[in-house]
Design a protein around this motif. Structure first.
Motif, PDB file in Angstrom:
ATOM      1  N   ARG A  37      11.729  -5.728 -44.135  1.00 12.42           N
ATOM      2  CA  ARG A  37      11.832  -4.573 -43.279  1.00 12.42           C
ATOM      3  C   ARG A  37      11.070  -4.292 -41.840  1.00 12.42           C
ATOM      4  O   ARG A  37       9.923  -4.968 -42.260  1.00 12.42           O
ATOM      5  CB  ARG A  37      11.159  -3.374 -44.266  1.00 12.42           C
ATOM      6  N   GLU A  64      15.308  -0.541 -41.108  1.00  9.31           N
ATOM      7  CA  GLU A  64      14.663   0.562 -41.473  1.00  9.31           C
ATOM      8  C   GLU A  64      15.132   1.584 -40.581  1.00  9.31           C
ATOM      9  O   GLU A  64      16.155   2.367 -40.605  1.00  9.31           O
ATOM     10  CB  GLU A  64      13.561   0.266 -42.028  1.00  9.31           C
ATOM     11  N   ARG A 135      14.876  13.157 -36.853  1.00  9.98           N
ATOM     12  CA  ARG A 135      13.138  12.942 -36.735  1.00  9.98           C
ATOM     13  C   ARG A 135      13.295  12.228 -35.856  1.00  9.98           C
ATOM     14  O   ARG A 135      13.841  12.003 -34.787  1.00  9.98           O
ATOM     15  CB  ARG A 135      13.381  11.904 -37.848  1.00  9.98           C
ATOM     16  N   ASP A 139       7.432  10.189 -35.834  1.00  9.89           N
ATOM     17  CA  ASP A 139       7.486  10.327 -37.015  1.00  9.89           C
ATOM     18  C   ASP A 139       8.040   9.682 -38.133  1.00  9.89           C
ATOM     19  O   ASP A 139       8.141   9.164 -38.551  1.00  9.89           O
ATOM     20  CB  ASP A 139       8.072  11.622 -37.266  1.00  9.89           C
ATOM     21  N   GLU A 143       6.579   7.748 -41.017  1.00  7.76           N
ATOM     22  CA  GLU A 143       7.579   7.643 -42.606  1.00  7.76           C
ATOM     23  C   GLU A 143       7.504   6.553 -43.443  1.00  7.76           C
ATOM     24  O   GLU A 143       6.995   6.501 -44.556  1.00  7.76           O
ATOM     25  CB  GLU A 143       8.466   8.810 -42.066  1.00  7.76           C
ATOM     26  N   ALA A 144       8.289   5.453 -42.145  1.00 11.54           N
ATOM     27  CA  ALA A 144       9.009   5.060 -43.470  1.00 11.54           C
ATOM     28  C   ALA A 144       8.038   3.478 -43.210  1.00 11.54           C
ATOM     29  O   ALA A 144       7.239   3.160 -44.393  1.00 11.54           O
ATOM     30  CB  ALA A 144       9.380   3.790 -42.147  1.00 11.54           C
ATOM     31  N   HIS A 146       4.713   5.083 -44.220  1.00 12.89           N
ATOM     32  CA  HIS A 146       3.845   5.158 -45.542  1.00 12.89           C
ATOM     33  C   HIS A 146       5.003   4.434 -47.291  1.00 12.89           C
ATOM     34  O   HIS A 146       4.340   4.833 -48.104  1.00 12.89           O
ATOM     35  CB  HIS A 146       3.941   6.942 -45.616  1.00 12.89           C
ATOM     36  N   LYS A 147       6.432   4.806 -46.773  1.00 10.88           N
ATOM     37  CA  LYS A 147       6.814   5.005 -47.541  1.00 10.88           C
ATOM     38  C   LYS A 147       7.168   3.028 -48.484  1.00 10.88           C
ATOM     39  O   LYS A 147       7.385   3.046 -49.315  1.00 10.88           O
ATOM     40  CB  LYS A 147       8.422   4.903 -47.331  1.00 10.88           C
ATOM     41  N   TYR A 148       6.981   2.402 -47.501  1.00 12.44           N
ATOM     42  CA  TYR A 148       7.223   1.028 -47.581  1.00 12.44           C
ATOM     43  C   TYR A 148       5.393   0.740 -46.852  1.00 12.44           C
ATOM     44  O   TYR A 148       5.673  -0.986 -46.304  1.00 12.44           O
ATOM     45  CB  TYR A 148       7.628   0.511 -47.189  1.00 12.44           C
ATOM     46  N   PRO A 149       4.496   0.701 -47.881  1.00  8.15           N
ATOM     47  CA  PRO A 149       3.406   0.382 -47.430  1.00  8.15           C
ATOM     48  C   PRO A 149       2.963  -1.345 -46.997  1.00  8.15           C
ATOM     49  O   PRO A 149       3.577  -1.870 -48.340  1.00  8.15           O
ATOM     50  CB  PRO A 149       1.995   0.549 -47.688  1.00  8.15           C
ATOM     51  N   GLU A 151       4.634  -2.963 -46.095  1.00 10.22           N
ATOM     52  CA  GLU A 151       6.250  -3.968 -45.618  1.00 10.22           C
ATOM     53  C   GLU A 151       6.888  -3.574 -44.329  1.00 10.22           C
ATOM     54  O   GLU A 151       7.493  -4.977 -44.015  1.00 10.22           O
ATOM     55  CB  GLU A 151       7.526  -3.382 -47.171  1.00 10.22           C
TER      56      GLU A 151
END
Ligand SMILES: [Ca+2]
Length: 200
Positions: A37, A64, A135, A139, A143-144, A146-149, A151
């Protein structure tokens, strides 16, 4: 940003370096079975356009998002270019977000003298079918991650303004990002002055 005194040879080296960096990184990513990612933070720019197209055609990568930073062109032009590039590749599924509109501590110096008025060598790509994400780029980066720590690999290929804003707003992402691959710096001298490279 590029400086006004960068020579064609320097720019050619820069484009070559961008592609080589991505190829080396993609080669290492290819060893992994699962696509990596990535978020490409970009100021397209001819060189970045080529890098994005290469990444889009690399099954080793899962893009992503693209986040846009002012540099080679102003932020609004960079956003338009990023959208057109993705539209050309029929990849409107990838979010494209505008980010900072100016450097944090200095005046924006663009490089249309080299990249053309539109930043894409004045090649007129078809109108974009892709729409910008609502967005703010930094930000979206936060967000990304935190969504895919652990990764997400960040690939900033422009000035680091968006990355700085993201880390300033949420320092925790520094420990959650998998990797960062930067186009910037030099081992042979700068393109702004004898020592400084534009993105750095
Ligand atoms: Ca760039």
């Amino acid at each position: 940003m590029h400086c006004l005194f960068m020579t064609r040879a320097q720019n050619a080296r820069r484009i070559f370096s961008a592609i080589v960096i991505l190829i080396i990184w993609i080669s290492s990513a290819a060893k992994a079975q699962v696509p990596q990612r990535v978020i490409i933070d970009t100021d397209p720019g001819v060189d970045d356009a080529l890098a994005i197209l290469l990444a889009l055609n690399s099954p080793e990568l899962k893009i992503e998002a693209l986040t846009v930073v002012p540099g080679n062109v102003e932020g609004s032009q960079g956003l338009a270019n990023a959208l057109k590039i993705l539209s050309l590749a029929k990849r409107c599924d990838i979010p494209v977000a505008a980010g900072a509109q100016h450097p944090l501590n200095q005046k924006l110096i663009t490089a249309q003298y080299w990249h053309g008025r539109n930043g894409l060598a004045d090649v007129e790509l078809p109108a974009s079918q892709c729409k910008p994400d609502s967005r703010f780029g930094p930000d979206l980066i936060i967000e990304a991650i935190h969504k895919y720590p652990h990764e997400i690999t960040l690939i900033p290929v422009g000035p680091l303004t968006n990355i700085a804003l993201a880390v300033s707003k949420d320092p925790s992402i520094a420990g959650l990002v998998k990797d960062i691959v930067i186009m910037g710096g030099s081992i042979t001298g700068g393109n702004v002055n004898g020592a400084a490279e534009a993105n750095i």
